[in-house]
Design an enzyme around this catalytic site. Structure first.
Site, PDB file in Angstrom:
ATOM      1  N   ASP A  93       0.859  -1.176   0.000  1.00 60.66           N
ATOM      2  CA  ASP A  93       0.000   0.000   0.000  1.00 60.66           C
ATOM      3  C   ASP A  93       0.903   1.235   0.000  1.00 60.66           C
ATOM      4  O   ASP A  93       2.098   1.150   0.290  1.00 60.66           O
ATOM      5  CB  ASP A  93      -0.917  -0.043   1.234  1.00 60.66           C
ATOM      6  CG  ASP A  93      -2.060   0.951   1.114  1.00 60.66           C
ATOM      7  OD1 ASP A  93      -2.189   1.585   0.051  1.00 60.66           O
ATOM      8  OD2 ASP A  93      -2.813   1.093   2.084  1.00 60.66           O
ATOM      9  N   ASP A 128      -3.677   7.394  -4.019  1.00 59.72           N
ATOM     10  CA  ASP A 128      -5.028   7.820  -4.391  1.00 59.72           C
ATOM     11  C   ASP A 128      -5.674   8.526  -3.202  1.00 59.72           C
ATOM     12  O   ASP A 128      -5.107   8.562  -2.105  1.00 59.72           O
ATOM     13  CB  ASP A 128      -5.856   6.617  -4.840  1.00 59.72           C
ATOM     14  CG  ASP A 128      -6.047   5.603  -3.721  1.00 59.72           C
ATOM     15  OD1 ASP A 128      -5.059   5.326  -3.003  1.00 59.72           O
ATOM     16  OD2 ASP A 128      -7.162   5.100  -3.542  1.00 59.72           O
ATOM     17  N   ALA A 196     -11.956   2.763   0.132  1.00 58.82           N
ATOM     18  CA  ALA A 196     -12.729   3.543   1.101  1.00 58.82           C
ATOM     19  C   ALA A 196     -14.079   2.933   1.451  1.00 58.82           C
ATOM     20  O   ALA A 196     -15.057   3.636   1.675  1.00 58.82           O
ATOM     21  CB  ALA A 196     -12.901   4.983   0.619  1.00 58.82           C
ATOM     22  N   CYS A 279     -15.710 -23.976  16.943  1.00 62.08           N
ATOM     23  CA  CYS A 279     -14.725 -24.064  15.867  1.00 62.08           C
ATOM     24  C   CYS A 279     -13.793 -25.232  16.168  1.00 62.08           C
ATOM     25  O   CYS A 279     -13.597 -25.581  17.329  1.00 62.08           O
ATOM     26  CB  CYS A 279     -13.939 -22.749  15.832  1.00 62.08           C
ATOM     27  SG  CYS A 279     -12.550 -22.736  14.695  1.00 62.08           S
ATOM     28  N   CYS A 281     -10.566 -25.397  14.631  1.00 59.60           N
ATOM     29  CA  CYS A 281      -9.208 -25.074  14.193  1.00 59.60           C
ATOM     30  C   CYS A 281      -8.227 -25.545  15.272  1.00 59.60           C
ATOM     31  O   CYS A 281      -8.639 -25.869  16.382  1.00 59.60           O
ATOM     32  CB  CYS A 281      -9.078 -23.573  13.912  1.00 59.60           C
ATOM     33  SG  CYS A 281      -8.815 -22.557  15.381  1.00 59.60           S
ATOM     34  N   CYS A 284      -8.727 -23.849  18.665  1.00 61.49           N
ATOM     35  CA  CYS A 284      -9.973 -24.148  19.371  1.00 61.49           C
ATOM     36  C   CYS A 284     -10.068 -25.627  19.754  1.00 61.49           C
ATOM     37  O   CYS A 284     -10.742 -25.988  20.713  1.00 61.49           O
ATOM     38  CB  CYS A 284     -11.166 -23.740  18.525  1.00 61.49           C
ATOM     39  SG  CYS A 284     -11.155 -21.976  18.176  1.00 61.49           S
TER      40      CYS A 284
HETATM   41 ZN   LIG Z   1     -10.872 -21.738  15.975  1.00 63.63          ZN
END
Ligand SMILES: [Zn+2]
EC number: 2.4.2.48
Length: 516
Positions: A93, A128, A196, A279, A281, A284
């Site tokens: 950026d 920009d 934006a 979750c 993952c 978790c």
């Molecule tokens: Zn998780």
């Protein structure tokens, strides 16, 4: 087709594409998530983003690097890839965000593009003007002129292999977004961030976000890779992909973690308030919320960031699979149930059904009618448009039942809400194979009535009889007056109450249909 981007598969406005990033020597599959890496503060190292989370591309801020002496020298010395220890593609950026936050920055487009080239960025960005929502039209137009000058400045520089972003601004004026998109697409720049939109998302204005993206997409056309700049919450990815966004960047995973917040695909939860993790993952699966609260601050934050990133990448994969399977809108519809503002976003998307219909593929695996919004999906619109082109003649029976054993009609067509009428020959084609609930809602009846009305309008010389299955008065009232009505649920219809006609031999030829 732009050289760096190839669309491989699509559903609604969403697509699976390949973004070729020559300077990095990699091809990124889209939709893709770019984790935002703060060069000063790495919650999760870029090497881990790559090896554990599968990040193919990330984004960092060249302005911060340029303004921080230590980073500046090291980036010039060893290059961004070695400095961050990341071998995928790196987008940078320009400092536009800092410009929007602080009102001025100490760099021009020429200087920052040259710096991005010098440090080895793979996708650079000009300076920009990110015009916020709801400003005066005068300001939005004035800012857009400056942004377009920045694009021209960037275009004038020989950037070699580095791709360059062409941001699309225009505040909350869809026509300005469209104009900005059209202008950006005429440049030889490569990737198109819709800028934006963060204030819209922070304010849960997903409907306005959809209108802004739809405007930009109208101008850009189908071949431009589109980045929804600053959009990092997984709950809105499906909606944004369905509108045609290909790239997302997430600072949210780290920022939310810093604030003790836990992302899900339909909400933001506070770690303090969780008794269970919804979750599986690695974070978790191995910890309870109580465990995670019990670590030192830095570990808690890192674990939350890891979970947030897992759930974010998982949603991107789920979206890609939905595009492959052709059920992206079912996913959008499911996500729309997570928050009223998401429902507004989905309803806004359906207002652009005609725009989406042009890019949508004709045949998919399934159409599940999941809510009254399904009655306004692009597939229903497309079927209604097709009815305008189907010409028939004589006396026609439209029926929700089977074909009567004896009759004098020239043709017998089926009627299925929300689509309306169609020749039996089309019964097994998408989307008329839709799964529709037994308990039909008003919008489905009204959409079907609209389909009947279009067929009647297109064939003024045909006499139509409609045998319906106890339609509500409101839907019957929406039918043209010229249609004869017959209620299948009243007495005397014992021979026509079956609608399981997949293998039913059609006693009426389809010769009445001249243009299917
Ligand atoms: Zn998780």
């Amino acid at each position: 087709m732009r050289d760096c981007f190839e669309v491989r598969d699509g559903d609604v406005g969403g697509r699976i594409g390949q973004l070729t990033v020559p300077r990095a020597g990699v091809t990124v599959e889209t939709p893709a998530l770019l984790p935002v890496v703060n060069p000063n503060l790495q919650t999760i190292s870029p090497a881990r983003l790559e090896s554990e989370f599968g990040a193919e591309i990330l984004i960092t801020n060249s302005y911060i690097i340029r303004q921080t002496e230590r980073l500046h020298e090291r980036a010039l010395d060893v290059g961004l890839h070695e400095m961050l220890d990341f071998s995928g593609a790196i987008m940078t950026d320009s400092g536009s965000f800092q410009l929007a936050e602080y009102g001025e920055i100490e760099v021009t487009t020429e200087e920052i593009i040259q710096f991005q080239l010098d440090i080895g960025s793979d996708i650079g960005t000009p300076v920009d003007i990110p015009t916020p929502p709801d400003v005066s039209r005068e300001q939005a137009e004035g800012d857009l002129e400056v942004t377009q000058e920045a694009l021209a400045d960037a275009e004038a520089i020989d950037t070699g292999d580095m791709l360059v972003n062409a941001p699309v601004q225009g505040s909350t004026y869809p026509d300005l977004r469209e104009e900005a998109g059209r202008h950006a697409a005429t440049t030889d720049l490569d990737v198109f961030p819709v800028g934006a939109v963060v204030p819209l998302m922070n304010a849960y204005r997903y409907d306005d976000m959809v209108d802004v993206v739809a405007g930009a997409k109208r101008g850009l056309g189908a071949d431009c890779p589109v980045h929804l700049f600053g959009a990092g919450h997984p709950m809105m990815f499906a909606l944004a992909v369905a509108m045609g966004c290909d790239l997302f960047d997430s600072a949210a995973y780290a920022l939310y973690a810093r604030d003790g917040r836990y992302l899900t695909v339909q909400s933001t939860e506070h770690l303090e308030e969780l008794d269970y993790f919804p979750c599986s993952c690695p974070v978790c699966a191995e910890h309870t919320p109580e465990d995670v609260r019990g670590f030192d601050e830095e570990t808690t934050e890192r674990l939350l960031a890891e979970h947030n990133l897992h759930v974010t990448f998982e949603e991107i994969r789920r979206i890609k699979q939905a595009i492959r399977a052709g059920n992206l809108l079912e996913l959008v519809e499911t996500r729309a149930r997570g928050h009223p503002a998401m429902l507004d976003g989905y309803r806004a998307l359906l207002e652009h059904a005609d725009q989406l219909e042009r890019e949508d593929r004709v045949s998919k695996g399934s159409f599940f009618y999941l809510s009254n919004e399904s009655a306004r999906r692009p597939e229903v619109l497309r079927h209604h448009e097709r009815l305008d082109r189907l010409s028939i003649s004589g006396d026609v029976l439209l029926t929700q039942g089977g074909t009567p054993k004896e009759h004098d009609y020239d043709a017998v067509w089926r009627v299925v809400p929300p689509f309306g009428p169609f020749p039996r020959a089309l019964s097994e084609t998408y989307p008329l194979t839709a799964e529709v609930p037994e308990r039909i809602d008003t919008d489905a009846y009204l959409a079907a009535a609209d389909g009947v009305a279009r067929l009647v309008d297109a064939n003024p010389d045909v006499t139509f009889t409609f045998a319906h299955d106890d339609w509500p008065d409101g839907a019957l009232a929406a039918l043209p007056d010229s249609v004869e009505l017959d209620d299948l649920t009243s007495a005397g219809h014992a021979d026509a109450d079956s609608d399981t006609d997949a293998d039913e031999s059609d006693e009426v030829s389809e010769t009445g249909v001249e243009n299917v």
